[in-house]
Design a protein around this motif. Structure first.
Motif, PDB file in Angstrom:
ATOM      1  N   PRO A  79      -3.149 -87.333 -55.027  1.00 58.00           N
ATOM      2  CA  PRO A  79      -2.819 -86.281 -54.060  1.00 58.00           C
ATOM      3  C   PRO A  79      -3.227 -86.610 -52.628  1.00 58.00           C
ATOM      4  CG  PRO A  79      -4.171 -85.390 -55.854  1.00 58.00           C
ATOM      5  CD  PRO A  79      -3.974 -86.849 -56.107  1.00 58.00           C
ATOM      6  N   GLN A 103      -0.704 -89.118 -51.305  1.00 58.22           N
ATOM      7  CA  GLN A 103       0.568 -88.445 -51.031  1.00 58.22           C
ATOM      8  C   GLN A 103       0.519 -87.707 -49.699  1.00 58.22           C
ATOM      9  OE1 GLN A 103       0.930 -86.152 -54.658  1.00 58.22           O
ATOM     10  NE2 GLN A 103       2.294 -87.667 -55.589  1.00 58.22           N
ATOM     11  N   ARG A 104      -0.647 -87.186 -49.351  1.00 64.33           N
ATOM     12  CA  ARG A 104      -0.815 -86.515 -48.060  1.00 64.33           C
ATOM     13  C   ARG A 104      -1.049 -87.510 -46.923  1.00 64.33           C
ATOM     14  NH1 ARG A 104      -3.600 -82.839 -51.693  1.00 64.33           N
ATOM     15  NH2 ARG A 104      -2.950 -80.700 -51.320  1.00 64.33           N
ATOM     16  N   LYS A 105      -1.153 -88.799 -47.288  1.00 68.00           N
ATOM     17  CA  LYS A 105      -1.440 -89.875 -46.329  1.00 68.00           C
ATOM     18  C   LYS A 105      -2.840 -89.751 -45.725  1.00 68.00           C
ATOM     19  CE  LYS A 105       3.315 -91.011 -45.123  1.00 68.00           C
ATOM     20  NZ  LYS A 105       4.093 -90.270 -46.048  1.00 68.00           N
ATOM     21  N   TRP A 106      -3.770 -89.195 -46.507  1.00 63.60           N
ATOM     22  CA  TRP A 106      -5.162 -89.101 -46.093  1.00 63.60           C
ATOM     23  C   TRP A 106      -5.849 -90.419 -46.421  1.00 63.60           C
ATOM     24  CZ3 TRP A 106      -6.939 -83.724 -48.341  1.00 63.60           C
ATOM     25  CH2 TRP A 106      -6.272 -82.707 -47.659  1.00 63.60           C
ATOM     26  N   CYS A 152      -5.667 -88.697 -41.062  1.00 64.28           N
ATOM     27  CA  CYS A 152      -4.230 -88.777 -41.279  1.00 64.28           C
ATOM     28  C   CYS A 152      -3.557 -88.833 -39.914  1.00 64.28           C
ATOM     29  CB  CYS A 152      -3.725 -87.571 -42.069  1.00 64.28           C
ATOM     30  SG  CYS A 152      -1.947 -87.576 -42.334  1.00 64.28           S
ATOM     31  N   GLU A 178     -10.623 -78.365 -45.598  1.00 69.64           N
ATOM     32  CA  GLU A 178      -9.295 -78.704 -46.121  1.00 69.64           C
ATOM     33  C   GLU A 178      -9.401 -79.665 -47.307  1.00 69.64           C
ATOM     34  OE1 GLU A 178      -4.975 -80.320 -44.428  1.00 69.64           O
ATOM     35  OE2 GLU A 178      -6.667 -80.102 -43.052  1.00 69.64           O
ATOM     36  N   ALA A 194      -8.289 -78.955 -51.167  1.00 73.39           N
ATOM     37  CA  ALA A 194      -7.380 -79.848 -51.886  1.00 73.39           C
ATOM     38  C   ALA A 194      -8.013 -80.357 -53.184  1.00 73.39           C
ATOM     39  CB  ALA A 194      -6.987 -81.022 -51.005  1.00 73.39           C
TER      40      ALA A 194
END
Length: 177
Positions: free
Chosen positions: A69, A72-75, A134, A143, A147
């Motif tokens: 995850p 996918q969020r590009k974190w 990100c 945040e 998540a």
């Protein structure tokens, strides 16, 4: 990251067979000290510890179910600071584990402890301070916790971590021009 073979092994095999751990649980990743990991003193070179720690933190995220995850969020995780204490050497071909756990966090950073352990005992211990970004933006701790679906209390940071945190702040202030 200079351990591409180990990274691919981690991504393609190890993560698929990872157990599931809770957010504050200890993650354990097994390694062996290959001769190419060692220096002329015939022990694991000091430069190899941070690279193995990178892999172990990635594995911890996978065990928590957060790696996919977050990616996918590009974190992307960024190490801001680290400190090491070396206790005893790790000889060539010795099996050992890197134990990784989240110690706590503040409004900006996560504090992580990583221990190098074998059947001979504790070899090294390191603290890492890091954050996620990100596209140049720092991801807020709240945040990240949301998540991760973490709803527990924030652990209290140990005195030595608080002292280290103060030292880092002092260094930052002294070097701002």
């Amino acid at each position: 990251m200079n351990l591409y073979f180990r990274l691919f092994w981690l991504l393609l095999w190890r993560m698929r067979h990872a157990r599931r751990i809770d957010f504050l649980e200890v993650s354990r990743l097994a390694f062996r000290a290959w001769p190419t990991d060692c220096d002329i003193n015939m022990h694991l070179t000091n430069a190899r510890y941070p690279a193995l720690m990178d892999l172990a933190r990635t594995f911890m995220l996978a065990e928590m179910g957060l790696l996919k995850p977050f990616l996918q969020r590009k974190w992307l995780p960024i190490v801001n600071a680290s400190e090491f204490t070396f206790i005893r050497d790790i000889k060539p071909l010795r099996k050992f584990h890197v134990e990784t756990r989240i110690l706590g966090w503040d409004e900006k950073y996560f504090y992580i402890e990583q221990r190098f352990v074998s059947d001979r005992g504790l070899h090294a211990i390191a603290n890492v301070r890091g954050l996620f970004v990100c596209k140049g933006r720092k991801i807020a701790t709240t945040e990240l916790l949301q998540a991760a679906q973490y709803q527990g209390d924030m652990p209290e940071l140990a005195d030595d971590v608080l002292t280290w945190k103060q030292l880092l702040q002092s260094k930052k202030q002294q070097n701002q021009s």
